[in-house]
Scaffold this active site. Structure first.
Site, PDB file in Angstrom:
ATOM      1  N   GLY A 226      57.540  -1.371  42.132  1.00 23.35           N
ATOM      2  CA  GLY A 226      58.624  -2.341  42.258  1.00 23.35           C
ATOM      3  C   GLY A 226      58.169  -3.711  41.828  1.00 23.35           C
ATOM      4  O   GLY A 226      56.970  -3.944  41.631  1.00 23.35           O
TER       5      GLY A 226
ATOM      6  N   CYS B 177      51.697   2.241  42.276  1.00 18.74           N
ATOM      7  CA  CYS B 177      51.742   0.832  41.874  1.00 18.74           C
ATOM      8  C   CYS B 177      52.009  -0.069  43.086  1.00 18.74           C
ATOM      9  O   CYS B 177      51.148  -0.195  43.941  1.00 18.74           O
ATOM     10  CB  CYS B 177      52.761   0.660  40.748  1.00 18.74           C
ATOM     11  SG  CYS B 177      52.540  -0.884  39.877  1.00 18.74           S
ATOM     12  N   TYR B 178      53.221  -0.631  43.203  1.00 19.00           N
ATOM     13  CA  TYR B 178      53.497  -1.459  44.392  1.00 19.00           C
ATOM     14  C   TYR B 178      53.258  -0.648  45.665  1.00 19.00           C
ATOM     15  O   TYR B 178      52.743  -1.162  46.660  1.00 19.00           O
ATOM     16  CB  TYR B 178      54.945  -1.975  44.357  1.00 19.00           C
ATOM     17  CG  TYR B 178      55.303  -2.804  45.581  1.00 19.00           C
ATOM     18  CD1 TYR B 178      54.897  -4.122  45.683  1.00 19.00           C
ATOM     19  CD2 TYR B 178      56.019  -2.242  46.640  1.00 19.00           C
ATOM     20  CE1 TYR B 178      55.192  -4.877  46.817  1.00 19.00           C
ATOM     21  CE2 TYR B 178      56.322  -2.987  47.769  1.00 19.00           C
ATOM     22  CZ  TYR B 178      55.907  -4.299  47.850  1.00 19.00           C
ATOM     23  OH  TYR B 178      56.200  -5.037  48.965  1.00 19.00           O
TER      24      TYR B 178
ATOM     25  N   HIS C 290      51.229   4.759  36.537  1.00 20.82           N
ATOM     26  CA  HIS C 290      52.502   5.468  36.734  1.00 20.82           C
ATOM     27  C   HIS C 290      52.404   6.909  36.219  1.00 20.82           C
ATOM     28  O   HIS C 290      52.562   7.141  35.021  1.00 20.82           O
ATOM     29  CB  HIS C 290      53.633   4.728  36.002  1.00 20.82           C
ATOM     30  CG  HIS C 290      53.979   3.440  36.668  1.00 20.82           C
ATOM     31  ND1 HIS C 290      54.944   3.341  37.633  1.00 20.82           N
ATOM     32  CD2 HIS C 290      53.451   2.201  36.530  1.00 20.82           C
ATOM     33  CE1 HIS C 290      55.013   2.096  38.066  1.00 20.82           C
ATOM     34  NE2 HIS C 290      54.114   1.379  37.408  1.00 20.82           N
TER      35      HIS C 290
ATOM     36  N   GLU D 278      54.530   9.123  36.604  1.00 21.75           N
ATOM     37  CA  GLU D 278      55.874   9.648  36.327  1.00 21.75           C
ATOM     38  C   GLU D 278      56.317   9.432  34.883  1.00 21.75           C
ATOM     39  O   GLU D 278      57.264  10.055  34.431  1.00 21.75           O
ATOM     40  CB  GLU D 278      56.907   9.035  37.304  1.00 21.75           C
ATOM     41  CG  GLU D 278      57.166   7.534  37.176  1.00 21.75           C
ATOM     42  CD  GLU D 278      56.179   6.662  37.938  1.00 21.75           C
ATOM     43  OE1 GLU D 278      55.010   7.075  38.094  1.00 21.75           O
ATOM     44  OE2 GLU D 278      56.550   5.543  38.350  1.00 21.75           O
TER      45      GLU D 278
ATOM     46  N   ASP E 148      78.194  14.791  28.176  1.00 15.41           N
ATOM     47  CA  ASP E 148      78.307  14.201  29.511  1.00 15.41           C
ATOM     48  C   ASP E 148      79.729  14.265  30.055  1.00 15.41           C
ATOM     49  O   ASP E 148      79.963  14.750  31.159  1.00 15.41           O
ATOM     50  CB  ASP E 148      77.835  12.736  29.491  1.00 15.41           C
ATOM     51  CG  ASP E 148      76.512  12.586  28.777  1.00 15.41           C
ATOM     52  OD1 ASP E 148      75.780  13.594  28.724  1.00 15.41           O
ATOM     53  OD2 ASP E 148      76.218  11.505  28.252  1.00 15.41           O
TER      54      ASP E 148
ATOM     55  N   LYS F  10      69.580  13.422  30.558  1.00 19.62           N
ATOM     56  CA  LYS F  10      70.344  14.248  29.608  1.00 19.62           C
ATOM     57  C   LYS F  10      70.022  15.743  29.677  1.00 19.62           C
ATOM     58  O   LYS F  10      70.925  16.586  29.712  1.00 19.62           O
ATOM     59  CB  LYS F  10      70.049  13.735  28.196  1.00 19.62           C
ATOM     60  CG  LYS F  10      71.015  14.207  27.170  1.00 19.62           C
ATOM     61  CD  LYS F  10      72.195  13.302  27.162  1.00 19.62           C
ATOM     62  CE  LYS F  10      73.299  13.780  26.289  1.00 19.62           C
ATOM     63  NZ  LYS F  10      74.383  12.786  26.269  1.00 19.62           N
TER      64      LYS F  10
END
Ligand code: XMP
Length: 520
Positions: A59, A86-87, A176, A178, A234, A376
């Protein structure tokens, strides 16, 4: 009690990172239920029921200030494994009385080489020859570990890049895992979820289909929904989900902006009306779109005009139906983060995505956006689960503002026609050559530049078109597609021989970042 509450889950506590949702997605990729919680949610009763692990996201805040977002200390005593990213790492260190400082000289943005210092369950099979390339984005660093924590890995700029308190199963990582730029980042999640948290695989995307349908039923009840149907993946998935939930109370509206691909509008209409038996109404708004876009060259203005016109048309339409209270849209998660402005995140706004940025502040209709948590590829899978034809679920993404953002500069009907023809040739050739499914998104754009050419024995002075074809995981980052040279030769010939108005074809070889996928 809803079925999710009985399943093993990993919760992600959100501290505002742009990529928090990616964490939840990585966990779901391992078939484990994952929920994102805000700090407010932590006050709710039974919020940690069946929670097998807690992830603290990154964050924009800093623990080096007097006040900063934190979690109640009791959470650390729940005996649930915790992973801070991280944070999240810095917060763990701060709450356990270690030290963190802002270090502008040693900040790290982008790739960094991580060196292993010690074995840990969290990093099992993660390092190759004791090294790994990871993606960093920080300026604060840990410089004193709390009691009972040890260092697992370091980079040259931050010594405490991975830390652990093995006994209490509390882990922190500065990079990170992710994001796809971190090599093997998924292995960190796999180790955390299964070896540390011992969570069971109890989640499937089909469950999401059921959950969404149930939620739509509860939200809408007896009123009616209008759905903006474009024929893209979508909005088609949204329409089918809502149709399953409320049947005839869904009114789909297809607005012909005149800015769609060649033939696409009519073909989609036939499919929805005849195959899926949806209640679809067509509105031909192309004249008003062209009128409002006349001489507009600024991309953001184009997007805003198209977005608000779109909403106006819908509001007018809604008044014609009795009891319409909701407007459904196919907004995806990346649309939201890229439209988010500086407040609440370190990232500045990139583009006003049509579904998000164009909405007027005051709207008479309430929005239903069932896909706003998804990426997606997940939406394509949801589409398959809901019976969407492969010809639609495999379609490349197409932006809400349509060809308007693929015609650089001012938009005229003539330019749209030229572009539609060139784009049609390109896409058909991709399909014929079995390349379409290998590419994440492909299109032709028209540049506002004319150059000299020669055809037969005469001089030509026509537009340049640009071909874009990218590979990507979720549209957040992308690389250009490496075409065989003969394919590019053929495309260039075909376009120039068949499309009057274009005499030069160029291929865009930039990646995202630094470019974006669309030109505007
Ligand atoms: P960019 O150009 O931002 O695009 O790299 C990322 C993905 O988003 C699509 N895109 C949009 N989709 N409304 C949409 O629904 C929009 O305004 C919009 N702008 C870009 C783009 O086609 C790509 O897939």
């Amino acid at each position: 009690m809803n079925s999710d509450s009985n399943k093993d889950k990993i919760v992600v506590i959100d501290f505002g990172s742009q990529v928090t949702k990616l964490i939840a997605r990585r966990i779901r990729e391992y078939s484990v239920l994952s929920k994102i919680l805000t700090l407010k949610d932590l006050k709710k009763k039974n919020i940690f029921r069946n929670v097998k692990g807690i992830v603290l996201s990154g964050g924009p805040s800093t623990v080096t200030k007097n006040s900063f977002p934190k979690i109640p200390n009791e959470i650390f005593n729940l005996n649930i494994p915790i992973l801070g990213i991280c944070y999240g790492l810095q917060l763990i260190v701060k709450q356990f009385k270690g030290k963190v400082k802002a270090n502008i000289k040693k900040r790290e943005f982008g790739r960094a080489v991580l060196i292993k210092k010690k074995n840990s369950l969290l990093t099992k099979n993660f390092f190759k020859k004791n090294k790994s390339v990871v993606w960093m984005s920080h300026q604060d660093s840990v410089y004193k570990l709390p009691l009972d924590f040890s260092k697992i890995a370091s980079t040259s700029q931050s010594t405490m890049t991975i830390i652990e308190n093995k006994k209490r199963k509390i882990y922190g990582i500065q990079f990170h895992p992710e994001v796809t730029h971190t090599n093997n980042g998924n292995i960190i999640f796999k180790n955390f979820i299964f070896d540390i948290c011992k969570a069971k695989k109890q989640w499937k995307l089909v469950f999401e289909k059921k959950r969404i349908i149930k939620e739509i039923k509860q939200t809408v009840q007896k009123s009616k929904v209008i759905c903006a149907l474009s024929g893209g993946v979508d909005s088609s998935v949204v329409a089918l989900l809502i149709h399953k939930a409320i049947g005839k109370n869904l009114k789909c509206i297809m607005v012909d902006t005149g800015l769609m691909r060649k033939n696409e509008f009519k073909e989609s209409y036939q499919i929805f009306k005849n195959k899926y038996k949806l209640n679809v109404k067509i509105i031909d708004a192309s004249k008003i779109y062209f009128k409002n876009l006349r001489n507009i060259t600024d991309p953001e203005k184009k997007r805003k005009i198209i977005g608000s016109l779109f909403i106006k048309i819908f509001e007018t339409e809604a008044k014609l139906f009795k009891d319409v209270k909701f407007l459904a849209q196919g907004t995806l998660y990346p649309d939201i983060i890229e439209s988010r402005s500086v407040s609440g995140s370190k990232t500045s706004k990139i583009k006003s995505h049509h579904n998000v940025g164009g909405l007027p502040k005051k709207m008479n209709l309430k929005l239903i956006e069932p896909l706003k948590e998804f990426f997606k590829d997940e939406v394509r899978k949801l589409g398959n689960a809901v019976g969407l034809a492969k010809s639609i679920s495999k379609k490349h993404p197409f932006p809400g503002p349509g060809l308007a953002i693929r015609i650089i500069g001012n938009i005229t009907t003539k330019k749209v026609k030229i572009l539609q023809e060139a784009d049609h040739i390109f896409i058909n050739e991709l399909i014929k050559s079995n390349l379409y499914d290998k590419i994440w998104q492909a299109y032709v754009a028209l540049l506002p530049v004319k150059t000299v050419g020669v055809m037969g024995d005469s001089r030509t002075y026509e537009y340049i078109c640009l071909i874009r074809a990218v590979i990507s995981e979720d549209g957040m980052t992308a690389d250009y597609f490496n075409f065989p040279k003969n394919f590019l030769d053929e495309i260039s010939n075909k376009i120039i021989n068949n499309v009057k108005g274009i005499n030069r074809v160029v291929y865009d070889i930039t990646s995202k970042p630094p470019s974006t996928i669309e030109l505007e």
